[in-house]
Write an enzyme that holds these catalytic residues in place. Structure first.
Site, PDB file in Angstrom:
ATOM      1  N   ALA A 183      41.962  25.442  39.726  1.00  0.00           N
ATOM      2  CA  ALA A 183      42.345  26.612  40.525  1.00  0.00           C
ATOM      3  C   ALA A 183      41.156  27.576  40.469  1.00  0.00           C
ATOM      4  O   ALA A 183      41.063  28.428  39.585  1.00  0.00           O
ATOM      5  CB  ALA A 183      43.607  27.253  39.961  1.00  0.00           C
ATOM      6  N   ALA A 236      41.341  36.347  36.576  1.00  0.00           N
ATOM      7  CA  ALA A 236      41.735  34.961  36.342  1.00  0.00           C
ATOM      8  C   ALA A 236      42.965  34.639  37.169  1.00  0.00           C
ATOM      9  O   ALA A 236      43.395  35.438  38.012  1.00  0.00           O
ATOM     10  CB  ALA A 236      42.011  34.734  34.857  1.00  0.00           C
ATOM     11  N   ASN A 237      43.537  33.464  36.960  1.00  0.00           N
ATOM     12  CA  ASN A 237      44.789  33.100  37.642  1.00  0.00           C
ATOM     13  C   ASN A 237      45.671  32.335  36.666  1.00  0.00           C
ATOM     14  O   ASN A 237      45.272  32.059  35.538  1.00  0.00           O
ATOM     15  CB  ASN A 237      44.497  32.293  38.915  1.00  0.00           C
ATOM     16  CG  ASN A 237      43.798  30.992  38.607  1.00  0.00           C
ATOM     17  OD1 ASN A 237      44.356  30.109  37.954  1.00  0.00           O
ATOM     18  ND2 ASN A 237      42.551  30.868  39.044  1.00  0.00           N
ATOM     19  N   ARG A 238      46.868  31.976  37.090  1.00  0.00           N
ATOM     20  CA  ARG A 238      47.879  31.428  36.183  1.00  0.00           C
ATOM     21  C   ARG A 238      47.824  29.923  35.979  1.00  0.00           C
ATOM     22  O   ARG A 238      48.739  29.334  35.422  1.00  0.00           O
ATOM     23  CB  ARG A 238      49.280  31.801  36.672  1.00  0.00           C
ATOM     24  CG  ARG A 238      49.550  33.285  36.623  1.00  0.00           C
ATOM     25  CD  ARG A 238      51.009  33.579  36.933  1.00  0.00           C
ATOM     26  NE  ARG A 238      51.209  34.999  37.141  1.00  0.00           N
ATOM     27  CZ  ARG A 238      51.237  35.910  36.170  1.00  0.00           C
ATOM     28  NH1 ARG A 238      51.113  35.525  34.907  1.00  0.00           N
ATOM     29  NH2 ARG A 238      51.402  37.182  36.453  1.00  0.00           N
ATOM     30  N   SER A 239      46.765  29.259  36.439  1.00  0.00           N
ATOM     31  CA  SER A 239      46.678  27.811  36.226  1.00  0.00           C
ATOM     32  C   SER A 239      46.639  27.493  34.725  1.00  0.00           C
ATOM     33  O   SER A 239      45.871  28.093  33.972  1.00  0.00           O
ATOM     34  CB  SER A 239      45.407  27.266  36.881  1.00  0.00           C
ATOM     35  OG  SER A 239      45.177  25.946  36.458  1.00  0.00           O
TER      36      SER A 239
END
Ligand code: C5P
Length: 220
Positions: free
Chosen positions: A95, A29-32
């Site tokens: 994102a 995943a990512n930090r969005s």
């Protein structure tokens, strides 16, 4: 409810991160947080638009008064975007993960004595690029976002051309700005005529300003 300059208009907003599974219990995943995309969807709905809000697993709840389509992966997001068309305008604030694990395991990966698991990656579809390049049925206005850490205007201008979208909302997400995950944003709107730097303001204010400009663009 549906009065305002965007009454009768249909608008797509993508938002949040995507989750790309590794196995049934793990993902990339990512930090969005989804904060800016959620604010944009709320602002467009407040102007009377029918908003299709395609969102990955975000930290913030979706706004009231929009059609929510919840997805996990980039491929699911692409399908949901295609199903939402045609729209008058499309804003790509998600994102999206650039890569997915090419064959996610259908069983939980186990620790073994034979060493570490090896993950193979495949490239995800570029949804903004795909919609921008549509030959028929393309939204009248396609807006992308660009999170940059350096040479913001040059990189975002190049991105606008590469993707083929009409506008890029660029922001500097260097850690010292506190923008990623914070409540404020400082954006530069890039269009075919150049770059317009907005003062630093709340993400809700950025969203209202962007929604007003979208309304002006597609209704005049
Ligand atoms: O290429 P980059 O990821 O920096 O571009 C960011 C813009 O492209 C954002 O508007 C994002 O929502 C969109 N995007 C997309 N699909 C991808 C990657 C990015 O729609 N696979």
């Amino acid at each position: 409810l549906s009065s305002g300059p965007l009454k009768g208009r249909r608008v797509l907003v993508t938002s949040g991160p995507t989750h790309e599974p590794i196995d049934p219990v793990r993902y990339i995943a990512n930090r969005s947080s989804g904060a800016q995309g959620t604010a944009v969807a709320r602002a467009l709905a407040a102007l009377g638009a029918h908003v299709v809000f395609v969102t990955g697993p975000a930290d913030v709840p979706p706004p009231d008064g929009v059609e929510v389509v919840a997805v996990q992966t980039a491929q699911e997001m692409e399908e949901a975007v295609e199903a939402s068309l045609p729209v008058d305008a499309a804003v790509f604030a998600a994102a999206v993960a650039d890569w997915r694990v090419s064959s996610a395991s259908d069983r939980k990966l186990k620790k073994t004595k034979d060493g570490l698991p090896e993950l193979e990656f495949a490239e995800n579809p570029d949804i903004l690029h795909g919609v921008s390049q549509m030959k028929s049925g393309r939204p009248a206005l396609v807006v992308g976002f660009a999170a940059e850490t350096n040479d913001v205007i040059d990189n975002a201008t190049a991105k606008r051309l590469r993707k083929g979208c009409d506008w890029i909302v660029a922001n500097d997400v260097s850690p010292e700005t506190g923008i990623m995950g914070g409540s404020e944003n400082a954006v530069i709107l890039i269009d075919k005529n150049g770059a317009d730097a907005w003062p630093r303001m709340g993400k809700d204010e950025v969203a209202r300003e962007l929604a007003a400009r979208i309304a002006a663009e597609i209704t005049t």
